[in-house]
Write a protein that holds these residues in place. Structure first.
Motif, PDB file in Angstrom:
ATOM      1  N   CYS A 126       0.858  -1.183   0.000  1.00  0.00           N
ATOM      2  CA  CYS A 126       0.000   0.000   0.000  1.00  0.00           C
ATOM      3  C   CYS A 126       0.899   1.240   0.000  1.00  0.00           C
ATOM      4  O   CYS A 126       1.829   1.344   0.802  1.00  0.00           O
ATOM      5  CB  CYS A 126      -0.902  -0.002   1.239  1.00  0.00           C
ATOM      6  SG  CYS A 126      -1.869   1.527   1.421  1.00  0.00           S
ATOM      7  N   TYR A 133      -0.308  -6.773   0.982  1.00  0.00           N
ATOM      8  CA  TYR A 133      -1.525  -7.564   0.809  1.00  0.00           C
ATOM      9  C   TYR A 133      -1.327  -8.567  -0.314  1.00  0.00           C
ATOM     10  O   TYR A 133      -0.617  -8.308  -1.280  1.00  0.00           O
ATOM     11  CB  TYR A 133      -2.730  -6.664   0.508  1.00  0.00           C
ATOM     12  CG  TYR A 133      -3.007  -5.689   1.626  1.00  0.00           C
ATOM     13  CD1 TYR A 133      -3.720  -6.098   2.748  1.00  0.00           C
ATOM     14  CD2 TYR A 133      -2.533  -4.389   1.567  1.00  0.00           C
ATOM     15  CE1 TYR A 133      -3.952  -5.214   3.793  1.00  0.00           C
ATOM     16  CE2 TYR A 133      -2.768  -3.507   2.596  1.00  0.00           C
ATOM     17  CZ  TYR A 133      -3.481  -3.920   3.713  1.00  0.00           C
ATOM     18  OH  TYR A 133      -3.711  -3.044   4.749  1.00  0.00           O
ATOM     19  N   CYS A 139      -6.700  -1.033   0.309  1.00  0.00           N
ATOM     20  CA  CYS A 139      -6.121  -1.137   1.661  1.00  0.00           C
ATOM     21  C   CYS A 139      -7.245  -0.867   2.662  1.00  0.00           C
ATOM     22  O   CYS A 139      -7.884   0.194   2.611  1.00  0.00           O
ATOM     23  CB  CYS A 139      -5.003  -0.119   1.837  1.00  0.00           C
ATOM     24  SG  CYS A 139      -4.289  -0.111   3.501  1.00  0.00           S
ATOM     25  N   LEU A 146      -5.221  -0.418  -4.364  1.00  0.00           N
ATOM     26  CA  LEU A 146      -3.891  -0.998  -4.539  1.00  0.00           C
ATOM     27  C   LEU A 146      -3.612  -1.192  -6.030  1.00  0.00           C
ATOM     28  O   LEU A 146      -4.485  -1.562  -6.797  1.00  0.00           O
ATOM     29  CB  LEU A 146      -3.809  -2.351  -3.811  1.00  0.00           C
ATOM     30  CG  LEU A 146      -4.049  -2.300  -2.301  1.00  0.00           C
ATOM     31  CD1 LEU A 146      -4.120  -3.718  -1.740  1.00  0.00           C
ATOM     32  CD2 LEU A 146      -2.960  -1.514  -1.617  1.00  0.00           C
TER      33      LEU A 146
END
Length: 148
Positions: A126, A133, A139, A146
């Motif tokens: 992020c 992630y 996010c 993202l």
């Protein structure tokens, strides 16, 4: 002197060999005569020339290519079609007529169309908070989209 055709025949079943001979008949007819059950494929007329003294020219060509002769009692030679034609044309100065088969055009093979899927990174960071992630699109902390 016997007017006739000096010819070059090839045969896919006799790879690497060409037949160089003469005939008073049209070469296509001679090629058909040679087709038999003992040879799996037909002879292809690659070249011929019409000359006033075909037996003498044939003997001269055979003498010139003696090192490439497959067997002394046969008219088969381990030379390329081009080399056989070159030898005949060098020795047959007084050709009345000559003909050469135009080989089929070979088109280059078309490469298969392969779609390359974009490689997705195993995780994304992020840009707002720096968290990583694996499968999220946004996010959850920063609510930033993202960029995969």
């Amino acid at each position: 002197m016997a007017k006739g055709f000096v010819y070059v025949f090839s045969n896919a079943a006799l790879a690497g060999l060409v037949k160089i001979g003469y005939s008073v008949k049209v070469p296509e007819a001679r090629a058909c005569e040679l087709q038999s059950t003992s040879i799996p494929g037909p002879f292809v007329v690659e070249y011929y020339c019409l000359v006033d003294d075909a037996p003498t020219l044939e003997a001269s060509v055979h003498d010139a290519l003696v090192a490439a002769r497959y067997r002394p009692d046969r008219e088969f030679f381990r030379v390329s079609v081009e080399e056989a034609i070159r030898t005949i044309e060098t020795l047959a100065i007084d050709r009345e007529h000559s003909w050469r088969r135009t080989p089929p055009r070979r088109t280059p093979p078309v490469p298969p169309i392969v779609e390359i899927a974009p490689v997705r990174p195993s995780s994304v960071e992020c840009s707002g908070c720096g968290a990583r992630y694996v499968s999220a699109t946004h996010c959850p902390k920063c609510r930033i989209k993202l960029k995969w």
